[in-house]
Design a protein around this motif. Structure first.
Motif, PDB file in Angstrom:
ATOM      1  N   ASN A 122       3.391   1.657 -12.519  1.00  0.00           N
ATOM      2  CA  ASN A 122       2.544   2.106 -13.627  1.00  0.00           C
ATOM      3  C   ASN A 122       2.465   1.030 -14.708  1.00  0.00           C
ATOM      4  O   ASN A 122       1.413   0.820 -15.314  1.00  0.00           O
ATOM      5  CB  ASN A 122       3.090   3.405 -14.223  1.00  0.00           C
TER       6      ASN A 122
ATOM      7  N   LYS B  28       7.847   4.173  -9.653  1.00  0.00           N
ATOM      8  CA  LYS B  28       6.642   4.632 -10.352  1.00  0.00           C
ATOM      9  C   LYS B  28       6.537   3.987 -11.730  1.00  0.00           C
ATOM     10  O   LYS B  28       5.445   3.580 -12.156  1.00  0.00           O
ATOM     11  CB  LYS B  28       6.647   6.153 -10.468  1.00  0.00           C
TER      12      LYS B  28
ATOM     13  N   GLU C 182       0.896   5.733  -6.457  1.00  0.00           N
ATOM     14  CA  GLU C 182       0.233   6.793  -7.213  1.00  0.00           C
ATOM     15  C   GLU C 182       0.266   8.138  -6.493  1.00  0.00           C
ATOM     16  O   GLU C 182       0.424   9.194  -7.118  1.00  0.00           O
ATOM     17  CB  GLU C 182      -1.217   6.384  -7.478  1.00  0.00           C
ATOM     18  N   LEU C 183       0.137   8.123  -5.176  1.00  0.00           N
ATOM     19  CA  LEU C 183       0.058   9.372  -4.423  1.00  0.00           C
ATOM     20  C   LEU C 183       1.387   9.780  -3.780  1.00  0.00           C
ATOM     21  O   LEU C 183       1.449  10.768  -3.058  1.00  0.00           O
ATOM     22  CB  LEU C 183      -1.022   9.257  -3.341  1.00  0.00           C
ATOM     23  N   ILE C 184       2.427   9.002  -4.042  1.00  0.00           N
ATOM     24  CA  ILE C 184       3.751   9.328  -3.475  1.00  0.00           C
ATOM     25  C   ILE C 184       4.367  10.465  -4.276  1.00  0.00           C
ATOM     26  O   ILE C 184       4.478  10.391  -5.508  1.00  0.00           O
ATOM     27  CB  ILE C 184       4.684   8.103  -3.494  1.00  0.00           C
ATOM     28  N   GLU C 185       4.791  11.527  -3.603  1.00  0.00           N
ATOM     29  CA  GLU C 185       5.373  12.677  -4.292  1.00  0.00           C
ATOM     30  C   GLU C 185       6.889  12.546  -4.368  1.00  0.00           C
ATOM     31  O   GLU C 185       7.535  12.090  -3.417  1.00  0.00           O
ATOM     32  CB  GLU C 185       5.009  13.978  -3.571  1.00  0.00           C
TER      33      GLU C 185
ATOM     34  N   SER D 105       0.848  -1.186   0.000  1.00  0.00           N
ATOM     35  CA  SER D 105       0.000   0.000   0.000  1.00  0.00           C
ATOM     36  C   SER D 105       0.889   1.242   0.000  1.00  0.00           C
ATOM     37  O   SER D 105       2.114   1.145   0.116  1.00  0.00           O
ATOM     38  CB  SER D 105      -0.890   0.016   1.250  1.00  0.00           C
ATOM     39  N   ALA D 106       0.274   2.399  -0.101  1.00  0.00           N
ATOM     40  CA  ALA D 106       1.039   3.654  -0.054  1.00  0.00           C
ATOM     41  C   ALA D 106       1.797   3.768   1.266  1.00  0.00           C
ATOM     42  O   ALA D 106       2.921   4.279   1.309  1.00  0.00           O
ATOM     43  CB  ALA D 106       0.094   4.839  -0.231  1.00  0.00           C
ATOM     44  N   ARG D 107       1.197   3.266   2.349  1.00  0.00           N
ATOM     45  CA  ARG D 107       1.870   3.313   3.660  1.00  0.00           C
ATOM     46  C   ARG D 107       3.141   2.475   3.635  1.00  0.00           C
ATOM     47  O   ARG D 107       4.177   2.879   4.168  1.00  0.00           O
ATOM     48  CB  ARG D 107       0.921   2.798   4.744  1.00  0.00           C
TER      49      ARG D 107
ATOM     50  N   GLN E  19       5.813   4.352   1.743  1.00  0.00           N
ATOM     51  CA  GLN E  19       6.344   5.430   2.577  1.00  0.00           C
ATOM     52  C   GLN E  19       7.318   4.872   3.617  1.00  0.00           C
ATOM     53  O   GLN E  19       8.391   5.444   3.855  1.00  0.00           O
ATOM     54  CB  GLN E  19       5.194   6.172   3.285  1.00  0.00           C
TER      55      GLN E  19
ATOM     56  N   PRO F   7      -5.302  -1.179  -6.237  1.00  0.00           N
ATOM     57  CA  PRO F   7      -4.848   0.179  -6.575  1.00  0.00           C
ATOM     58  C   PRO F   7      -3.332   0.219  -6.796  1.00  0.00           C
ATOM     59  O   PRO F   7      -2.623  -0.713  -6.435  1.00  0.00           O
ATOM     60  CB  PRO F   7      -5.244   0.974  -5.331  1.00  0.00           C
ATOM     61  N   ASN F   8      -2.884   1.326  -7.365  1.00  0.00           N
ATOM     62  CA  ASN F   8      -1.455   1.549  -7.566  1.00  0.00           C
ATOM     63  C   ASN F   8      -0.899   2.163  -6.275  1.00  0.00           C
ATOM     64  O   ASN F   8      -1.220   3.302  -5.937  1.00  0.00           O
ATOM     65  CB  ASN F   8      -1.246   2.498  -8.747  1.00  0.00           C
TER      66      ASN F   8
END
Length: 297
Positions: free
Chosen positions: A83, A79, A97-100, A50-52, A55, A93-94
């Motif tokens: 992608n 990415k 996607e929300l990682i800057e 996941s995004a967590r 991170q 989900p990707n």
């Protein structure tokens, strides 16, 4: 969906669809491998991420004191991988996607003054075959603004010295024509005629311009060593590499008034913004402008 299969697929995608160089492909795969090691140690599969988790992985990587640039490149590699999985393997989900990506400061590269370049080239011992070769190497490196990989892969069949051009195979196997000046042509011809013509060339290296004593193509590392030894010989305190000559080539052209688009084409930059970094002006020139034109100077 497992790591081995998706990495093999990703590699083929980078190679055949993105047409990236071997070095770029290796960098992308190494970035994903780091995440793989981190995930497998924690019992996580690709679909579990996941995004967590991403991170936490980036925080874990920061513990190795990596630079902001390295972190940005790492995120860029991940990415590209996720992608690809989203499109080709319907990953949803990707997780990235929300990682800057961290903002990078554009660092002005170190350049050599023409006097320093002259000193480096002037320190070469021309009484040896290697010295004659090394002079040709530095004249071409600075005279054409090549990447070190482009220099070591330069082919005899891509020399068009009668019309003052050489053909370069750059990143992603993209070809470009680069003008070559009279000084570089002069010493390149001397090397080809007086040194290279008398070497026993290894099979498979017949078309390579710059050869080592054994008749094989020079390595990137050897170019670094040649330059480091010359810098040490003249007591140059700057930390320089083959890329310093490329930076100097571009900087001197721009400071001399060359069109930025022309410099972009010669360097093989995809984006003009990459070339714009060479529009920096040295402090002495700025001071002279103020002195000459400011009413209170």
């Amino acid at each position: 969906m497992d790591w081995n299969t998706t990495l093999d697929d990703f590699k083929r995608y980078l190679e055949f669809e993105r047409n990236l160089s071997k070095n770029s492909i290796s960098a992308y795969l190494n970035d994903v491998q780091k995440l793989r090691v981190y995930s497998e140690d924690r019992g996580l599969g690709i679909k579990d991420l996941s995004a967590r988790h991403i991170q936490e992985f980036l925080v874990w990587m920061s513990g190795f004191a990596i630079s902001t640039f390295t972190q940005a490149r790492l995120i860029s590699g991940l990415k590209a991988y996720f992608n690809y999985l989203q499109i080709e393997h319907e990953l949803d989900p990707n997780p990235i996607e929300l990682i800057e990506t961290p903002r990078l400061e554009r660092k002005i590269p170190d350049v050599l003054h023409i006097e320093e370049i002259d000193a480096l080239i002037g320190a070469i011992d021309l009484s040896t075959p290697e010295g004659t070769r090394n002079k040709a190497i530095l004249e071409v490196l600075y005279g054409c603004g090549l990447r070190v990989s482009e220099l070591v892969n330069l082919k005899v069949s891509n020399l068009f010295l009668d019309i003052d051009f050489i053909k370069i195979e750059g990143k992603g196997s993209k070809e470009r024509l680069v003008p070559i000046g009279s000084q570089a042509i002069k010493y390149l011809k001397i090397y080809l005629q007086d040194v290279r013509n008398h070497q026993n060339i290894k099979a498979g290296h017949e078309d390579m311009v710059f050869l080592n004593r054994r008749g094989a193509a020079l390595s990137r590392v050897m170019i670094f060593i040649i330059i480091k030894d010359l810098a040490s010989h003249i007591g140059l305190k700057k930390q320089i590499s083959p890329h310093t000559f490329r930076h100097s080539f571009a900087s001197h052209l721009v400071e001399g008034g060359a069109d930025l688009r022309a410099v972009q084409d010669m360097l093989g930059h995809e984006s003009i913004t990459t070339t714009e970094i060479y529009t920096h002006i040295d402090k002495d020139y700025l001071q002279s402008v103020i002195t000459q034109f400011h009413p209170r100077s």
